[in-house]
Design a protein around this motif. Structure first.
Motif, short mmCIF file in Angstrom:
data_model
loop_
_atom_site.label_atom_id
_atom_site.label_comp_id
_atom_site.label_asym_id
_atom_site.label_seq_id
_atom_site.Cartn_x
_atom_site.Cartn_y
_atom_site.Cartn_z
N LYS A 150 -3.57 8.20 3.49
CA LYS A 150 -4.35 7.14 4.15
C LYS A 150 -5.64 6.91 3.36
O LYS A 150 -6.37 7.85 3.06
N SER A 154 0.84 -1.19 0.00
CA SER A 154 0.00 0.00 0.00
C SER A 154 0.87 1.24 0.00
O SER A 154 1.84 1.34 0.76
N GLN A 195 -10.77 0.98 0.15
CA GLN A 195 -10.21 -0.36 0.31
C GLN A 195 -11.21 -1.42 -0.14
O GLN A 195 -10.86 -2.38 -0.84
N SER A 235 -9.46 5.45 2.77
CA SER A 235 -10.67 5.18 3.53
C SER A 235 -11.07 3.72 3.39
O SER A 235 -10.63 3.01 2.47
#
Length: 544
Positions: free
Chosen positions: A171, A164, A177, A173
Motif C-alpha cells: 500500500k 497500481s 502518490q 502512502s
C-alpha cells in the motif's frame, strides 16, 4: 544462438529508435568480472562513456536479471543517454550541480538522483514513441519494499497508465502518490528542457534519503546507475561557471529563478561527481578561462600606417655562409646545369618601398598579481584578481601579444612563467596558483628583464593593494627606485597599477609612483577589477 549475437544484430535498429542519422560505435560487451572492473562497470548491467561515446554491457549481469529478451529496450535506453538526455558532459554537469543545491548534506547522492531523473525521460520516450516494453525490464529487476523505489515505480505507472501494483509493492502512502503525480507531470512538461525540472525533482527526492540518513546508493538502485562515471577520462567541461536555477514548486526560494555563479570549489566538486580525474590546477584553469571569455577585449597594439613592403630586385651570388633556403634553385640551374655552391648558385635580392598596408605591432604584457595572505585562494573561492588577470592575459594573446605572468607573495616567494609566452594553459596555471604568505614585490624580475630595452614593447601591469609599497620600501641590495624607474622607461609600453587602497590619497609610495609615470587605478573592492579589465584598452596608457 547466443543472446550477444542477437543484440549485436539489433544495434542499428536501436539507433533508428532515435533517428535515421544517429551514428555510434557498437556496444561493447564485457564477459568477465575482470573486464567489468577494467571498464569501471562494477554495479550496473549497462553504462555509457561520454569520452568515446560507447555503450558498455555486462553479459553476466544481464543474464542474472534475465534480460536477454530486451535488446531494444536496453540498447535504446543507453543510446538515449548519448543522444537525448543528458547528451553531453556539459548538460550532465549542470544537472548534477542543480541537484546538489536541492540536496544539502546529501551531495554524495546527487549523481544517483540525476541518473534516475534522466532515465524517466528516456524510458517515457521509448515507451510512448516506440512502444517498447520498458515496464517489463523493471518487472525483471523486481519489486522492492522501499519508499523511494515505490515512488519511482509509481511514477512509471502513472506515465504509462498501468494499474497500481504493476511495479510497486504494498500500500502506497499519500505522500508517494502525490510525489509520483507531480513528477509524472514534470516529465511530460519538460521533455526538451529537463534542466527546468531538476531542482524540483531533487527536492522531492531529498526527504526519502534524508529521513533514512542514507550514506550510500541503495543496492537495488545500483543496477540501474549507468551515468555515474560518464565523464571518466575527460577534461573538465566548459560553459558551466553560471547555471540557471528554476522551480515551479518552490518559486519563492532565494536560490531559484536566478543565474547561480559557481565557485571554483563547487566546480571541482562537480568534476569529481562526473568521474573526471583531473588535478586542482587543471580544473581551476578551465574555470577561470570560461569565466573570462565573455569579457575578452582587444589588447593595445601599435599601428604603423606606412609599413614597408619588399620588392624583388633581382639575383645575386649566394654566399656559402648564408642560409641554404635562400638559394633560388630555378635561377641557379638556368645559369648552369652543373650546380656549384658559391659559384653558380644565386639568391633573390629584395628592396623596400612604402606600402599602404597597416602594420600592427602587439605590445607584450608583463603581469604581476599579488597573492599574499590578504588575497582569496582562487582554487576555492572566486578571486577577482585571478579573473581580471585572466581576462587581460587572454585578451593580449588574441592580438598576438606574448605574456609573462608572475604570482608574488613574500620575499623570494613568487611563481612566474618561463619568460614571455603564448601558451594560455601555462599562463592561467600560474595565475590560478596560491601562496597566501607575506608581501614583498619581486624586484629582481623587473631588474633582470629591463636592464636594456627589449626588442618588443611591453606594458607592465600590477594588481595589488597597499602592499605595493614594498616595491620601493623593501630591503634590496640595489636602489629600488632606480630599478622601478628604469623598468618603466625601458618597457616602452607604459605601466599600470590597479590597487585596492584604504586611503588612496594618503599613500606616499603610491603618490610617488604616480608622479614617476605609473598610471594608478584605485578601486573600492575586488569586484571593480572586472570593470577595469573590460575598459582596459579604453584608457590612454599606451606610449607610442
Amino acid at each position: 544462438m547466443d543472446f550477444v549475437t542477437i543484440w549485436e544484430s539489433k544495434w542499428n535498429e536501436a539507433l533508428k529508435l532515435w533517428s535515421e542519422y544517429v551514428k555510434l560505435s557498437p556496444a561493447k560487451f564485457l564477459f568477465t568480472e575482470m573486464e567489468e572492473q577494467k571498464e569501471g562497470l562494477t554495479t550496473s548491467f549497462a553504462a555509457i562513456r561520454l569520452k568515446d561515446h560507447r555503450v558498455l554491457l555486462s553479459v553476466n549481469k544481464i543474464k542474472s536479471f534475465q534480460l536477454e529478451d530486451f535488446a531494444l529496450e536496453i540498447l535504446g535506453h543507453e543510446i538515449g543517454h548519448h543522444v537525448y538526455c543528458p547528451g553531453d558532459l556539459v548538460d550532465q554537469a549542470k544537472l548534477v550541480y542543480i541537484a546538489s543545491l536541492a540536496m544539502p548534506r546529501l551531495n554524495h547522492l546527487t549523481p544517483m538522483v540525476v541518473n534516475i531523473y534522466e532515465d524517466l525521460f528516456i524510458n517515457d520516450h521509448l515507451k510512448r514513441q516506440n512502444h517498447l516494453q520498458m515496464e517489463e525490464v523493471y518487472r525483471k529487476i523486481g519489486k522492492q519494499n522501499d519508499p523511494f523505489w515505490n515512488f519511482y515505480m509509481r511514477t512509471y505507472e502513472l506515465l504509462w497508465a498501468l494499474p497500481s501494483g504493476t511495479l510497486t509493492e504494498g500500500k502506497l502512502s499519500d505522500q508517494i502518490q502525490s510525489d509520483a503525480a507531480l513528477v509524472s507531470r514534470m516529465i511530460r512538461n519538460f521533455p526538451n528542457d529537463w534542466t527546468k525540472g531538476m531542482f524540483d525533482f531533487a527536492s522531492i527526492c531529498f526527504p526519502y534519503f534524508f529521513e533514512q540518513n542514507q550514506t550510500s546508493y541503495p543496492i537495488h538502485i545500483q543496477s540501474l546507475l549507468d551515468t555515474l562515471d560518464a565523464g571518466k577520462g575527460m577534461t573538465p567541461p566548459p560553459g558551466i561557471t553560471e547555471v540557471d536555477i528554476s522551480s515551479e514548486l518552490f518559486p519563492k526560494e532565494t536560490i531559484t529563478g536566478t543565474k547561480k555563479n559557481l565557485t571554483p570549489a563547487e566546480y571541482s566538486a562537480i568534476c569529481k561527481s562526473l568521474g573526471i580525474e583531473a588535478d586542482v590546477s587543471e580544473i581551476t584553469y578551465r574555470f577561470y578561462k570560461d569565466k573570462s571569455i565573455p569579457y575578452l577585449v582587444p589588447f593595445p597594439e601599435l599601428r604603423n600606417p606606412s609599413a614597408k613592403e619588399e620588392i624583388l630586385e633581382g639575383n645575386d651570388l649566394w654566399d656559402p655562409g648564408s642560409p641554404l633556403e635562400k638559394i633560388n634553385w630555378l635561377e641557379s640551374t638556368i645559369k648552369s646545369p652543373v650546380v656549384i655552391p658559391g659559384y653558380t648558385t644565386v639568391e633573390d635580392v629584395y628592396g623596400e618601398t612604402i606600402s599602404t598596408e597597416i602594420q600592427t605591432n602587439p605590445i607584450d604584457l608583463d603581469l604581476f598579481v599579488d597573492c599574499s595572505g590578504s588575497m582569496p585562494n582562487p582554487q576555492t573561492d572566486l578571486s577577482y584578481l585571478t579573473l581580471a588577470g585572466s581576462i587581460i592575459a587572454l585578451s593580449a594573446l588574441k592580438t598576438g601579444s606574448a605574456v609573462r605572468v608572475t604570482l608574488w607573495s613574500g620575499e623570494k616567494e613568487f611563481l612566474t612563467t618561463n619568460g614571455f609566452i603564448r601558451n594560455e594553459k601555462e599562463i592561467l596555471k600560474v595565475l590560478t596558483g596560491y601562496f597566501g604568505g607575506g608581501t614583498c614585490f619581486p624586484l629582481e624580475l623587473l631588474e633582470e628583464e629591463y636592464k636594456v630595452e627589449p626588442k618588443r614593447k611591453k606594458h607592465i601591469l600590477v594588481i595589488s593593494d597597499d602592499g605595493i609599497d614594498t616595491m620601493l620600501t623593501q630591503n634590496y641590495p640595489r636602489d629600488p627606485r632606480q630599478i622601478v624607474s628604469q623598468a618603466l622607461k625601458n618597457a616602452q609600453g607604459g605601466g599600470s597599477m590597479v590597487l585596492q587602497l584604504y586611503q588612496p590619497n594618503q599613500n606616499p609610495v603610491v603618490n610617488e609612483l604616480q608622479q614617476n609615470g605609473w598610471d594608478i587605478y584605485p578601486i573600492q573592492n575586488w569586484n571593480d577589477l572586472i570593470q577595469f579589465s573590460k575598459h582596459f584598452v579604453k584608457r590612454n596608457y599606451v606610449r607610442n
